[in-house]
Design an enzyme around this catalytic site. Sequence first.
Site, short mmCIF file in Angstrom:
data_model
loop_
_atom_site.label_atom_id
_atom_site.label_comp_id
_atom_site.label_asym_id
_atom_site.label_seq_id
_atom_site.Cartn_x
_atom_site.Cartn_y
_atom_site.Cartn_z
CD GLU A 160 35.72 23.29 62.15
OE1 GLU A 160 35.16 23.45 63.26
OE2 GLU A 160 36.60 24.05 61.72
CG LEU A 161 31.13 17.53 66.63
CD1 LEU A 161 31.77 16.26 66.06
CD2 LEU A 161 31.30 17.56 68.14
CE LYS A 169 18.05 26.60 79.54
NZ LYS A 169 18.71 27.47 78.59
N GLY A 200 5.38 31.59 68.75
CA GLY A 200 6.05 32.71 68.07
C GLY A 200 6.78 32.35 66.81
NE ARG A 253 18.86 22.31 66.04
CZ ARG A 253 18.18 22.67 64.97
NH1 ARG A 253 18.40 23.84 64.39
NH2 ARG A 253 17.27 21.88 64.47
CB CYS A 290 11.67 26.61 77.83
SG CYS A 290 11.88 27.71 76.45
CG HIS A 326 12.28 19.46 71.98
ND1 HIS A 326 11.32 19.80 72.90
CD2 HIS A 326 13.20 20.45 72.01
CE1 HIS A 326 11.64 20.94 73.47
NE2 HIS A 326 12.78 21.36 72.96
C1 LIG Z 1 15.30 28.45 72.85
N1 LIG Z 1 16.70 28.25 73.02
C2 LIG Z 1 17.61 29.26 72.83
C3 LIG Z 1 18.66 29.39 73.76
N2 LIG Z 1 19.56 30.35 73.64
C4 LIG Z 1 19.48 31.22 72.62
N3 LIG Z 1 20.38 32.19 72.50
N4 LIG Z 1 18.50 31.14 71.69
C5 LIG Z 1 17.55 30.17 71.77
O1 LIG Z 1 16.67 30.12 70.90
N5 LIG Z 1 18.73 28.54 74.79
C6 LIG Z 1 17.73 27.56 75.06
C7 LIG Z 1 17.13 27.09 73.79
C8 LIG Z 1 18.15 26.32 73.00
N6 LIG Z 1 17.64 26.01 71.76
C9 LIG Z 1 18.21 26.27 70.58
C10 LIG Z 1 17.44 25.89 69.50
C11 LIG Z 1 17.94 26.07 68.23
C12 LIG Z 1 19.19 26.60 68.04
C13 LIG Z 1 19.66 26.71 66.65
O2 LIG Z 1 18.99 26.23 65.78
N7 LIG Z 1 20.80 27.30 66.37
C14 LIG Z 1 21.24 27.38 65.03
C15 LIG Z 1 21.86 28.72 64.74
C16 LIG Z 1 20.84 29.81 64.78
C17 LIG Z 1 21.41 31.06 64.15
O3 LIG Z 1 22.03 31.84 64.83
N8 LIG Z 1 21.25 31.21 62.86
C18 LIG Z 1 21.80 32.30 62.10
C19 LIG Z 1 22.98 31.81 61.31
C20 LIG Z 1 22.61 30.66 60.44
C21 LIG Z 1 23.80 29.96 59.83
O4 LIG Z 1 24.27 28.99 60.36
N9 LIG Z 1 24.26 30.47 58.70
C22 LIG Z 1 25.26 29.77 57.95
C23 LIG Z 1 25.20 30.24 56.52
C24 LIG Z 1 23.89 29.83 55.87
C25 LIG Z 1 23.97 29.83 54.35
O5 LIG Z 1 24.74 30.56 53.76
O6 LIG Z 1 23.23 29.04 53.75
C26 LIG Z 1 26.65 30.09 58.51
O7 LIG Z 1 26.80 31.12 59.19
O8 LIG Z 1 27.54 29.27 58.30
C27 LIG Z 1 20.74 32.87 61.18
O9 LIG Z 1 19.63 32.35 61.10
O10 LIG Z 1 21.02 33.88 60.55
C28 LIG Z 1 22.23 26.26 64.75
O11 LIG Z 1 22.37 25.99 63.55
O12 LIG Z 1 22.83 25.70 65.66
C29 LIG Z 1 19.95 26.98 69.12
C30 LIG Z 1 19.46 26.82 70.42
N1 LIG Z 2 9.10 32.81 70.66
C1 LIG Z 2 10.11 31.78 70.73
C2 LIG Z 2 10.25 31.26 72.12
C3 LIG Z 2 11.27 30.18 72.26
S1 LIG Z 2 11.72 29.88 73.89
C4 LIG Z 2 9.78 30.66 69.78
O1 LIG Z 2 8.61 30.41 69.53
O2 LIG Z 2 10.69 30.01 69.26
ZN LIG Z 3 10.58 28.26 74.89
#
Ligand SMILES: CN1c2c(nc(N)[nH]c2=O)NC[C@@H]1CNc1ccc(C(=O)N[C@@H](CCC(=O)N[C@@H](CCC(=O)N[C@@H](CCC(=O)O)C(=O)O)C(=O)O)C(=O)O)cc1
Ligand SMILES: N[C@@H](CCS)C(=O)O
Ligand SMILES: [Zn+2]
Length: 777
Positions: free
Chosen positions: A23-24, A124, A449, A532, A660, A711
């Site tokens: 929610e937040l 981190k 990527g 996120r 990273c 970013h």
């Molecule tokens: C590179 N980084 C990552 C870390 N850890 C990870 N496990 N993965 C990483 O990529 N640590 C270091 C960094 C931290 N950076 C990030 C960067 C971005 C995010 C992020 O954007 N997170 C998203 C959620 C991503 C995800 O899991 N998406 C899913 C679900 C999407 C969703 O929210 N769906 C909705 C429904 C959508 C609809 O119906 O329209 C829902 O479920 O409610 C997906 O793509 O399927 C975020 O939004 O926070 C995280 C760490």
């Molecule tokens: N292949 C990933 C690395 C993130 S750390 C990307 O490009 O998002």
């Molecule tokens: Zn990275």
Amino acid sequence: MTTEHAFPTGTILGYPRIGRRRELKKAVEAFWAGTTTADELEATAANLRADIRSRLAGLGLGRTDSAIPESFSFYDQVLDTLCLVGAVPPRFHHLIGEDGSLDLAGYFTLARGDGENSPLEMTKWFDTNYHYMVPEIGPDTVFSLAGDRIVREFEEAAAAGFLTRPVLVGPVTFLLLSKPTDSAPAGFSPLDRLNDLLPIYAGVLRRLADAGAEWVQLDEPGAVSESLGVPRSQVLGALSRATETLGRLAVRPSLFVAAPYGSLDDALPVLAAAPIEAIGLDLVRGSRPEATAGLAQKTLVAGVIDGHNVWRGDLAAAFATAAGLSGHAAHVAVSTSTSLLHVPHDVTDEPELAAELADWLAFADQKIGQVVTLARGLTEGSDAIQHELAAARTALAARTAAPGVADPAVRARTAALAPADFNRSAYPVRVAAQDAALGLPELPTTTIGSFPQTADIRRARAQHHRGELSAVDYQERMRAEIKRVIDLQEQLGLDVLVHGEPERNDMVQYFAENLDGFATTVNGWVQSYGSRCTRPSILWGDVSRPAPITVGWSTYAQSLTKKPVKGMLTGPVTILAWSFVRDDQPLSDTARQVALALRDEIADLETAGITLVQVDEPALRELLPLKKRDQEAYLEWSVGAFKLATAGVADATQIHTHLCYSEFGVVIDAIRNLDADVTSIEAARSRMEVVADLGASGFSHGIGPGVYDIHSPRVPDTDEVVGLLERALATIPARQLWVNPDCGLKTRGYDETIASLANIVEATQLVRARVGASVGW
Ligand SMILES: CN1c2c(nc(N)[nH]c2=O)NC[C@@H]1CNc1ccc(C(=O)N[C@@H](CCC(=O)N[C@@H](CCC(=O)N[C@@H](CCC(=O)O)C(=O)O)C(=O)O)C(=O)O)cc1
Ligand SMILES: N[C@@H](CCS)C(=O)O
Ligand SMILES: [Zn+2]
């Protein structure tokens, strides 16, 4: 002096604040998008805080004995502390209001920048996947008591009938996590400003005492870490000074200094001697301390319930550890080892988890139940909790014996590994083979990527998950996205293309969903930074790969272009770091299992005609132990796992890796030891400093320093990228240099991505022309 207040026998160090249904996140992002007002956001946050207090009380934490921590944050607790002590960097001073504080919009601007002013750096938080905002402190930083949120939230709770315990990042940790301002003289350390900061903390404590707070929690994990770049003697001296100064205040609440993420070691006698009332020990990472002078007058808060992982664990052992402290201290209480920020809310909110697995787990709410049980055991005796201890023991036994926890085929394979499985041919042999096979231009351009994850992509995945979109239709949608990304890269003139990772919800979760030995959650969101979140997977059994994972996507992408497409995998260490990993065997054993699964994937990619494969290891630094004594062994097995995953390929196949975060320090050697043909690293925000470090260390392999920071939506202009490339070329030879942005294009939109990549390609052409003229390409 403070009046004596009893510390609650059961507590936690903090609770997730993003909300059970994020929610937040949604409210904050709506505020950023301008679709809601600050007042609406404040109201949502107040509701969330109220829900959290009621839930924690419902789970058994005391309503009126300071057992419930007040640990809310709109974005990050270090940023909150920065605002509280008025340490706003000068470039944001125009945001400060007449009352000396920032409003919500101003607060978020520090975290996200505003186009003209770059945001605070993010890095981190200890060895977790949580990221905090890095304060910038110089000799001239003026501290002032500039915020009163912490007091208002305490009063808000009081008005609802709760006596809560405000939580603050402690002054030593705050300064240890800060970086010196650019203009600070050489040798300056933010910790030098401790004496100037302490009066502000004194002011906060006085205000909280006036408001009726009986206990305040100061988080000092900086006392645990040996990796914060300050000599240990100075850390201990600062801790002593801070606790002496704050402890001797005439008006203050009782002080609970918590030290999560490891053992206090030589910092324990310092805290034991200080005039504070309670000390929080992480007894999951650290072992039970020896009897120490001064502890006999204090409360020891035994962090025996793991706040960093999701296992239900051995509750009887946890109880024995806590009870065993009773001879050391005036009073013993039970707590989590860290804040519960790092775990999801509630196992019972996971409809798709197998019941058997769910029984082995404890998320935040179950951990509170465990704390409450153990606290009851401490006050009423162990007989009172026999039933709960026995139930946990039964679950643990079932877990140990469950099929899949030990897979004989996987075990036989890891047992048969030989040194040759970890090494490739010498680098010069590989370079010659790769140059001949790939025919890439000088300063090859590529990306790391991912491409933007549009709302359409995420919606399609959600629909597929709900059964509203068939597998075939979902695959078509992802293929359409891959084609769009390949066409775009062709138009932009990039040299090594990627498929864009549209099929991945997350770079770890996606692999976990496709490997045996993992389970995934539906609602298990954990805050990673700001708004996120990720849903860390649960690695519960021996890991193997039932079928190829990425081969179909990569070969489809390759079929659309004559340019090489880089295969894209997440490395074994990162898969472990960003999952909840089984705690019944060494991480190094689990890493080898994951590495072998990836090795098979890479072999299949190679057979299918993919000539470059990138294996991302962004979390290599994150898992680095905080204690120096543990670091060498870690680097040995983590680097070994990467090499095991990648060493099965032919000389002509080019292995890339990506890490990273720019402050590499001790991992520079590890980068060399990974022996990847090309390593891309985040470097734009540090203006290529890390490249200079690598150059100076004699690094001879390919290196791709990120040339723009993804970013923020800001588009780097061509001159800026030319400047960064020239800076890189000043310290490393042109033949080693690759050109790429920093990682994480998935978080950006297409407009700024296209404009930025076009400028990168143009800048590369300009630099090629200049350097080529001088070196005769
Ligand atoms: C590179 N980084 C990552 C870390 N850890 C990870 N496990 N993965 C990483 O990529 N640590 C270091 C960094 C931290 N950076 C990030 C960067 C971005 C995010 C992020 O954007 N997170 C998203 C959620 C991503 C995800 O899991 N998406 C899913 C679900 C999407 C969703 O929210 N769906 C909705 C429904 C959508 C609809 O119906 O329209 C829902 O479920 O409610 C997906 O793509 O399927 C975020 O939004 O926070 C995280 C760490
Ligand atoms: N292949 C990933 C690395 C993130 S750390 C990307 O490009 O998002
Ligand atoms: Zn990275």
